[in-house]
Design an enzyme around this catalytic site. Structure first.
Site, PDB file in Angstrom:
ATOM      1  N   GLY A  71       0.824  -1.213   0.000  1.00 40.74           N
ATOM      2  CA  GLY A  71       0.000   0.000   0.000  1.00 40.74           C
ATOM      3  C   GLY A  71       0.853   1.256   0.000  1.00 40.74           C
ATOM      4  O   GLY A  71       0.563   2.226   0.700  1.00 40.74           O
ATOM      5  N   ALA A  72       1.897   1.261  -0.840  1.00 36.53           N
ATOM      6  CA  ALA A  72       2.870   2.370  -0.802  1.00 36.53           C
ATOM      7  C   ALA A  72       2.478   3.545  -1.703  1.00 36.53           C
ATOM      8  O   ALA A  72       3.228   4.515  -1.786  1.00 36.53           O
ATOM      9  CB  ALA A  72       4.256   1.849  -1.204  1.00 36.53           C
ATOM     10  N   SER A 122      -0.182   5.478  -1.271  1.00 35.22           N
ATOM     11  CA  SER A 122      -1.073   6.446  -0.617  1.00 35.22           C
ATOM     12  C   SER A 122      -0.711   6.588   0.859  1.00 35.22           C
ATOM     13  O   SER A 122      -0.115   5.674   1.452  1.00 35.22           O
ATOM     14  CB  SER A 122      -2.516   5.922  -0.766  1.00 35.22           C
ATOM     15  OG  SER A 122      -3.416   6.662   0.002  1.00 35.22           O
ATOM     16  N   GLY A 123      -1.064   7.727   1.438  1.00 30.63           N
ATOM     17  CA  GLY A 123      -1.006   7.922   2.890  1.00 30.63           C
ATOM     18  C   GLY A 123       0.315   7.560   3.547  1.00 30.63           C
ATOM     19  O   GLY A 123       1.396   8.002   3.142  1.00 30.63           O
ATOM     20  N   SER A 179      -3.355  -0.552  14.697  1.00 25.00           N
ATOM     21  CA  SER A 179      -4.079   0.654  15.095  1.00 25.00           C
ATOM     22  C   SER A 179      -4.482   0.514  16.556  1.00 25.00           C
ATOM     23  O   SER A 179      -4.715  -0.607  17.036  1.00 25.00           O
ATOM     24  CB  SER A 179      -5.343   0.799  14.242  1.00 25.00           C
ATOM     25  OG  SER A 179      -6.248   1.690  14.856  1.00 25.00           O
ATOM     26  N   TYR A 222     -12.934  -3.991  11.588  1.00 28.86           N
ATOM     27  CA  TYR A 222     -11.646  -3.289  11.445  1.00 28.86           C
ATOM     28  C   TYR A 222     -10.806  -3.540  12.693  1.00 28.86           C
ATOM     29  O   TYR A 222      -9.632  -3.914  12.606  1.00 28.86           O
ATOM     30  CB  TYR A 222     -11.869  -1.792  11.236  1.00 28.86           C
ATOM     31  CG  TYR A 222     -10.561  -1.016  11.117  1.00 28.86           C
ATOM     32  CD1 TYR A 222      -9.784  -1.118   9.974  1.00 28.86           C
ATOM     33  CD2 TYR A 222     -10.098  -0.214  12.169  1.00 28.86           C
ATOM     34  CE1 TYR A 222      -8.566  -0.433   9.870  1.00 28.86           C
ATOM     35  CE2 TYR A 222      -8.891   0.469  12.076  1.00 28.86           C
ATOM     36  CZ  TYR A 222      -8.140   0.363  10.916  1.00 28.86           C
ATOM     37  OH  TYR A 222      -6.936   1.041  10.822  1.00 28.86           O
TER      38      TYR A 222
HETATM   39  N1  NAP Z   1      -4.857   6.983   8.858  1.00 25.64           N
HETATM   40  C1  NAP Z   1      -4.985   6.668  10.132  1.00 25.64           C
HETATM   41  O1  NAP Z   1      -5.423   7.492  10.962  1.00 25.64           O
HETATM   42  C2  NAP Z   1      -4.603   5.301  10.619  1.00 25.64           C
HETATM   43  C3  NAP Z   1      -4.740   5.042  11.999  1.00 25.64           C
HETATM   44  C4  NAP Z   1      -4.398   3.770  12.466  1.00 25.64           C
HETATM   45  C5  NAP Z   1      -3.923   2.812  11.594  1.00 25.64           C
HETATM   46  N2  NAP Z   1      -3.812   3.099  10.254  1.00 25.64           N
HETATM   47  C6  NAP Z   1      -3.316   2.033   9.368  1.00 25.64           C
HETATM   48  O2  NAP Z   1      -2.338   2.569   8.517  1.00 25.64           O
HETATM   49  C7  NAP Z   1      -2.246   1.781   7.344  1.00 25.64           C
HETATM   50  C8  NAP Z   1      -2.135   2.693   6.122  1.00 25.64           C
HETATM   51  O3  NAP Z   1      -3.355   3.395   5.969  1.00 25.64           O
HETATM   52  P1  NAP Z   1      -3.436   4.917   5.474  1.00 25.64           P
HETATM   53  O4  NAP Z   1      -3.998   5.680   6.602  1.00 25.64           O
HETATM   54  O5  NAP Z   1      -2.188   5.331   4.858  1.00 25.64           O
HETATM   55  O6  NAP Z   1      -4.622   4.787   4.408  1.00 25.64           O
HETATM   56  P2  NAP Z   1      -4.652   4.961   2.807  1.00 25.64           P
HETATM   57  O7  NAP Z   1      -4.141   6.279   2.406  1.00 25.64           O
HETATM   58  O8  NAP Z   1      -6.035   4.575   2.417  1.00 25.64           O
HETATM   59  O9  NAP Z   1      -3.637   3.838   2.329  1.00 25.64           O
HETATM   60  C9  NAP Z   1      -4.009   2.474   2.357  1.00 25.64           C
HETATM   61  C10 NAP Z   1      -3.216   1.738   1.309  1.00 25.64           C
HETATM   62  O10 NAP Z   1      -3.614   0.349   1.334  1.00 25.64           O
HETATM   63  C11 NAP Z   1      -3.868  -0.042   0.014  1.00 25.64           C
HETATM   64  N3  NAP Z   1      -4.775  -1.174  -0.103  1.00 25.64           N
HETATM   65  C12 NAP Z   1      -6.081  -1.242   0.238  1.00 25.64           C
HETATM   66  N4  NAP Z   1      -6.571  -2.443  -0.115  1.00 25.64           N
HETATM   67  C13 NAP Z   1      -5.567  -3.129  -0.701  1.00 25.64           C
HETATM   68  C14 NAP Z   1      -5.463  -4.413  -1.298  1.00 25.64           C
HETATM   69  N5  NAP Z   1      -6.514  -5.230  -1.423  1.00 25.64           N
HETATM   70  N6  NAP Z   1      -4.276  -4.805  -1.803  1.00 25.64           N
HETATM   71  C15 NAP Z   1      -3.205  -3.970  -1.738  1.00 25.64           C
HETATM   72  N7  NAP Z   1      -3.241  -2.742  -1.209  1.00 25.64           N
HETATM   73  C16 NAP Z   1      -4.426  -2.341  -0.696  1.00 25.64           C
HETATM   74  C17 NAP Z   1      -4.452   1.192  -0.658  1.00 25.64           C
HETATM   75  O11 NAP Z   1      -4.407   1.060  -2.078  1.00 25.64           O
HETATM   76  P3  NAP Z   1      -5.373   1.973  -3.018  1.00 25.64           P
HETATM   77  O12 NAP Z   1      -4.838   3.357  -2.959  1.00 25.64           O
HETATM   78  O13 NAP Z   1      -5.240   1.314  -4.350  1.00 25.64           O
HETATM   79  O14 NAP Z   1      -6.747   1.861  -2.437  1.00 25.64           O
HETATM   80  C18 NAP Z   1      -3.491   2.250  -0.113  1.00 25.64           C
HETATM   81  O15 NAP Z   1      -2.299   2.225  -0.851  1.00 25.64           O
HETATM   82  C19 NAP Z   1      -3.460   0.863   7.352  1.00 25.64           C
HETATM   83  O16 NAP Z   1      -3.061  -0.425   7.737  1.00 25.64           O
HETATM   84  C20 NAP Z   1      -4.346   1.458   8.433  1.00 25.64           C
HETATM   85  O17 NAP Z   1      -5.150   0.480   9.050  1.00 25.64           O
HETATM   86  C21 NAP Z   1      -4.123   4.320   9.764  1.00 25.64           C
END
Ligand code: NAP
Length: 334
Positions: free
Chosen positions: A50-51, A53-54, A190, A215
């Site tokens: 998931g590199a 985004s975000g 998380s 989740y």
């Molecule tokens: N943001 C927060 O506040 C927060 C808090 C606690 C934990 N987290 C954790 O941090 C991690 C990163 O999340 P983020 O906040 O950076 O969110 P994000 O911007 O939505 O990034 C998520 C990434 O995961 C990818 N992904 C989703 N489904 C996938 C699949 N089936 N196969 C491969 N890749 C997939 C997405 O790809 P696409 O772009 O193609 O959809 C995206 O690259 C997650 O594990 C999340 O649970 C985040």
């Protein structure tokens, strides 16, 4: 009337200034940036799921800047290529040396859909053929509170992507991680794990589906998996640690509907109080690269510091049972 308006305007102005000052100061996370050592990751190969985004994108940018060969495992090649192009442009604009294979820094895009076990197998097969080493695996990709959906193999989507896809990925790459030791596995969980439970009788949520619970359950599974894996990896010089990034402004909330009228307020609050992706990625970067955590394994981190877990995340019998069931679910054991 005029006095009341003036007071209201002053209060609004004061609030806005306070928010802006808070935003500019940031939430006080250590900005490690490799401790100022731009070659900290030279010669190291890193896989980040998931590199595009975000947090994953910010982690990739920083490890690339530190000289790593970064393999972006992403489900959509077009989105991943676009993100990779932007990362390279940003790197050039920041004045860092252009990454090239000779110097160590390099960016590689590979397709990986964690909602498909055949995609995970294909990704690992290609990687094992092409790469002679793997120093860091970062299990970062995640889905958050989506409507009820199933993966290609019939698993509830959040459990399937966040836990099972990464479970298979990690197991298929373990041999390469071991032969590249000392090496590291970093798992992004998380704090919301606290609201989950591993309900073994309905792991696919066919009896009932609650998107928040599922989740949290998948993020609890991330922690139990990391701790059980750390136990299994004792003595191999492969470490595994798990983290929570805090609340970060990313695309994670794509399935959450925020009413149009409330959106400006939400954007303001998230701008003021949420971490930026780079701030949120600091603990992933730290665990992937810092000499401070050399040899440290099986721990839970937030803001680059070790944190305590609730007893349910340290339950060894649940962790073992989850491991055994996951092996069967992903087809490692028939
Ligand atoms: N943001 C927060 O506040 C927060 C808090 C606690 C934990 N987290 C954790 O941090 C991690 C990163 O999340 P983020 O906040 O950076 O969110 P994000 O911007 O939505 O990034 C998520 C990434 O995961 C990818 N992904 C989703 N489904 C996938 C699949 N089936 N196969 C491969 N890749 C997939 C997405 O790809 P696409 O772009 O193609 O959809 C995206 O690259 C997650 O594990 C999340 O649970 C985040």
């Amino acid at each position: 009337m005029a006095v009341a308006t003036a007071v209201a305007l002053l209060a609004a102005l004061g609030g806005a200034l306070w928010l802006a000052a808070r935003r500019l100061k940031g939430p006080g996370v250590r900005q490690l940036h490799g401790g100022g050592n731009p070659s900290l990751m030279h010669g190291k190969t890193v896989v980040i799921t998931g590199a595009n985004s975000g947090l994953g994108r910010a982690t990739a940018a920083e490890l690339l800047r530190l000289g790593a060969r970064v393999i972006m495992g992403c489900r959509d090649r077009a989105r991943a290529e676009e993100a990779a192009g932007q990362l390279l442009r940003e790197l050039r604009q920041s004045g860092s040396p252009e990454p090239d294979a000779g110097a160590g820094g390099e960016l590689v895009v590979k397709e990986l859909d964690l909602a498909s076990l055949s995609s995970v197998r294909a990704f690992c097969g290609e990687l094992l053929q092409e790469e002679s080493r793997l120093d860091v695996l970062i299990n970062n990709a995640g889905v958050f509170q989506c409507p009820y959906m199933k993966t290609e193999d019939g698993f509830e989507m959040q459990f399937g992507v966040n836990h099972l896809g990464h479970f298979l990925l990690t197991n298929l790459l373990l041999g390469l991680l071991k032969s590249s030791a000392p090496s590291r596995i970093v798992v992004v969980s998380s704090k919301l794990y606290k609201y989950g439970d591993i309900n073994f009788e309905d792991l696919n949520s066919e009896q009932s589906y609650n998107k928040s619970f599922c989740y949290s359950r998948s993020k609890l599974a991330n922690i139990l998996f990391s701790r059980e894996l750390a136990r299994r990896l004792e003595g191999t010089n492969v470490t595994v640690n798990v983290l929570h990034p805090g609340i970060v402004r990313t695309n994670l909330g794509r399935h959450i509907h925020i009413p149009l009228l409330v959106r400006p307020l939400f954007n303001l609050v998230s701008w003021a109080f949420f971490k930026t992706p780079l701030e949120g990625a600091q603990t992933s970067i730290y665990l992937a690269s810092s000499p401070e955590v050399e040899g440290v394994s099986g721990r839970y981190f937030g803001d680059c510091k070790e944190e305590e877990l609730l007893p349910k995340a340290m339950d060894e019998s649940v962790a073992r049972k989850l491991w055994d069931i996951s092996e069967v679910m992903v087809g490692m054991l028939k």
